[in-house]
Enzyme design. Structure first.
Site, PDB file in Angstrom:
ATOM      1  N   ARG A 175       8.971  -1.628  -1.736  1.00 55.24           N
ATOM      2  CA  ARG A 175       9.229  -0.703  -0.637  1.00 55.24           C
ATOM      3  C   ARG A 175       9.349  -1.404   0.716  1.00 55.24           C
ATOM      4  NH1 ARG A 175       7.214   2.004  -4.353  1.00 55.24           N
ATOM      5  NH2 ARG A 175       5.859   0.235  -4.547  1.00 55.24           N
ATOM      6  N   THR A 176       8.388  -2.221   1.061  1.00 53.53           N
ATOM      7  CA  THR A 176       8.368  -2.755   2.422  1.00 53.53           C
ATOM      8  C   THR A 176       9.603  -3.608   2.669  1.00 53.53           C
ATOM      9  OG1 THR A 176       5.962  -2.735   2.373  1.00 53.53           O
ATOM     10  CG2 THR A 176       6.981  -4.070   4.088  1.00 53.53           C
ATOM     11  N   LYS A 219       6.702 -26.475  -1.682  1.00 53.87           N
ATOM     12  CA  LYS A 219       6.618 -27.928  -1.458  1.00 53.87           C
ATOM     13  C   LYS A 219       5.455 -28.270  -0.533  1.00 53.87           C
ATOM     14  CE  LYS A 219      11.657 -28.235  -1.490  1.00 53.87           C
ATOM     15  NZ  LYS A 219      12.800 -28.452  -0.591  1.00 53.87           N
ATOM     16  N   ARG A 227       5.407 -11.055   4.943  1.00 50.87           N
ATOM     17  CA  ARG A 227       4.319 -10.624   4.044  1.00 50.87           C
ATOM     18  C   ARG A 227       3.673 -11.877   3.498  1.00 50.87           C
ATOM     19  NH1 ARG A 227       4.107  -5.940  -0.386  1.00 50.87           N
ATOM     20  NH2 ARG A 227       3.900  -4.809   1.567  1.00 50.87           N
ATOM     21  N   HIS A 252      -1.543  -3.586   7.459  1.00 56.77           N
ATOM     22  CA  HIS A 252      -0.153  -3.303   7.087  1.00 56.77           C
ATOM     23  C   HIS A 252       0.359  -2.248   8.076  1.00 56.77           C
ATOM     24  CE1 HIS A 252       3.421  -2.778   4.855  1.00 56.77           C
ATOM     25  NE2 HIS A 252       2.943  -2.636   3.632  1.00 56.77           N
TER      26      HIS A 252
HETATM   27  C1  NCD Z   1       1.043  -1.567  -0.200  1.00 53.65           C
HETATM   28  C2  NCD Z   1       0.743  -3.021   0.127  1.00 53.65           C
HETATM   29  O1  NCD Z   1       1.526  -3.906  -0.186  1.00 53.65           O
HETATM   30  O2  NCD Z   1      -0.288  -3.237   0.749  1.00 53.65           O
HETATM   31  N1  NCD Z   1       2.340  -1.371  -0.674  1.00 53.65           N
HETATM   32  C3  NCD Z   1       3.302  -1.001   0.221  1.00 53.65           C
HETATM   33  O3  NCD Z   1       3.666  -1.771   1.065  1.00 53.65           O
HETATM   34  N2  NCD Z   1       3.736   0.256   0.173  1.00 53.65           N
HETATM   35  C4  NCD Z   1       0.017  -0.937  -1.064  1.00 53.65           C
HETATM   36  C5  NCD Z   1      -0.349  -1.605  -2.361  1.00 53.65           C
HETATM   37  O4  NCD Z   1       0.225  -2.616  -2.754  1.00 53.65           O
HETATM   38  O5  NCD Z   1      -1.247  -1.077  -2.998  1.00 53.65           O
END
Ligand code: NCD
Length: 479
Positions: free
Chosen positions: A71-72, A100, A121, A149
């Site tokens: 999703r993100t 590396k 991320r 997040h």
């Molecule tokens: C979340 C995350 O990556 O923290 N996912 C997301 O971005 N919607 C929640 C999760 O992974 O549980």
């Protein structure tokens, strides 16, 4: 570079934490998202962006993902494409230079030259703050370890606002892995800032991290009503109440507050999270599951919404998907207009202008900054903090904010975990520093005069606090 080490350019805005945005800025993001939805929604699916604009003018967004994501990453990329921009992706750590041994600081300095903004991320807490320090384009935190997040929270709040028309004074329950879920940490800060009452429903042993709970109490005016005072629903561990006036609650017994919150209204939303197996060494027992039977409890009503950041892995019954209270797929869909709005405001696209230079939300600029090289003195005690990653550590400093409150402590500048065991010594004199007051301590921390150690033994091992002329012994504590 200043003597304090690297600092990002003052005119750049980054979003590492939801607390980097003021409430007014969050509302501004939502107003822009409304505008995009009004103009570009899919005619058949009103919560979906179905058309594109050209305000992005070919600008480039890089998504730099060192952890799995659907999703993100895809909603950010969809958002940039819908804006008329372009995207670059590095989504597989095995095929990036990280495999590396490249540091995050070097990666973002390089990628800054290929793109106009970076979404990061990363599995380490505080990685986004480190990246922002070295990037010369805006860095958006797409999830850093168990820290935060913030853009998921923007989607969550936007969903609540669309469903309830107002964001203020909501009753929201949060369920599951409250310790390991970064989505929860950003979410509860933001909800408290919008005066919500928070019903904590952690899986056993997965309560909010103590430093997050403490911030809710100390910075965001939450008052905690313990379980024993809240008898109606045994699955509720604690209730955090945020009064409109910070002093309003001081005189009211907690049991009465609990009863009032309970009688006034059903829970507006229950936010479910999965067990974060990647952040725990052992598997959790008795993980709470949300299904129709759960929603039959008196705390919930026909209007209670069910939310989840997704992915779900069994804690949220798929039989709820057809229930009008289930809004988690809509919540995921709002990721596109909300992220379009945030990108627009960070890059100054179209008619919406740009977020002002000042960092908003949490007033960290007013906190004293302890900022010392990492060869001596206290370091962040969170083993998952980015400063404790060997490749990245040379690019960091022993950097903390001094926070005074229930108990004065040092909060890691990167991951925001804190420690209250610091003892301070003169950097030049090596003698214990006897603070006359919190402000006296803050003044000398800000000047860079002091080195902190986790207690007198650690200090003595480094040659501090021993053999003091005049016989002053022992380490001075924080108070
Ligand atoms: C979340 C995350 O990556 O923290 N996912 C997301 O971005 N919607 C929640 C999760 O992974 O549980």
């Amino acid at each position: 570079m200043s003597s304090r080490g690297h600092r990002s350019q003052p005119s750049l805005r980054h979003v590492s934490s939801i607390n980097d945005l003021t409430n007014a800025e969050i509302e501004r993001v939502f107003a822009v998202a409304d505008d995009y939805l009004a103009g570009l929604a899919d005619a058949r699916v009103p919560h979906k962006i179905g058309k594109s604009t050209d305000v992005g003018g070919g600008r480039i967004l890089a998504t730099l993902f060192f952890e799995p994501s659907t999703r993100t990453r895809l909603s950010f990329e969809s958002a940039m494409l819908r804006l008329g921009g372009r995207t670059l992706t590095s989504a597989d750590p095995a095929t990036s230079s990280a495999s590396k041994g490249e540091s995050l600081a070097d990666s973002v300095r390089v990628v800054s030259n290929y793109a106009d903004a970076i979404v990061l991320r990363h599995p380490r807490d505080g990685a986004a703050r480190l990246a922002a320090q070295y990037a010369h384009v805006p860095v958006i935190n797409g999830g850093d370890g168990a820290h935060e997040h913030p853009t998921q929270t923007l989607c969550d709040l936007y969903t609540l606002r669309r469903e309830n028309r107002d964001l203020r004074r909501l009753n929201v329950a949060v369920s599951g892995d409250l310790r390991g879920s970064r989505t929860i940490h950003s979410f509860v800060y933001a909800l408290a800032r919008f005066d919500a009452n928070l019903f904590m429903m952690p899986a056993k042993g997965m309560e909010l991290p103590e430093h997050v709970a403490r911030r809710l109490r100390e910075e965001f005016n939450c008052m905690v009503v313990p379980k024993s005072d809240y008898l109606s629903d045994p699955s509720i561990d604690a209730l955090y109440v945020t009064p409109e006036q910070p002093n309003q609650l001081a005189l009211i017994p907690t049991a009465e507050i609990a009863a009032n919150v309970q009688i006034n209204r059903a829970i507006d939303a229950v936010y479910v999270t999965r067990f974060q197996k990647e952040r725990w060494a052992t598997h959790g027992q008795d993980y709470p599951r949300v299904d129709r039977a759960f929603l039959d409890a008196p705390s919930y009503g026909p209007k209670t919404k069910v939310m989840h950041p997704l992915p779900r892995v069994g804690e949220l019954d798929i039989a709820l998907d057809d229930d009008s209270r289930a809004i988690y797929f809509k919540q995921a869909s709002y990721g596109v207009p909300v992220r379009m709005a945030l990108i627009s405001l960070l890059l100054g696209l179209g008619k919406f202008g740009r977020l002002a230079e000042a960092e908003g939300g949490f007033p960290q600029d007013r906190l004293a900054l302890y900022d010392q090289p990492h060869d001596v003195g206290i370091r962040c005690a969170n083993p998952n903090c980015i400063v404790n990653e060997p490749h990245d550590r040379p690019y960091t400093r022993n950097r903390f904010h001094l926070v005074t409150g229930e108990r004065p402590r040092l909060r890691c500048w990167y991951c925001e975990a804190d420690r209250s065991d610091a003892a301070f010594f003169g950097r030049k004199t090596h003698r214990p520093f006897a603070a006359r007051s919190d402000s006296h301590l803050a003044e000398h921390i800000d000047k860079g005069d002091l080195v902190a150690f986790a207690g007198a033994d650690e200090a003595a091992a480094a040659g501090f606090g021993t053999a003091v002329p005049g016989g002053v012994g022992g380490a001075a504590g924080l108070t």
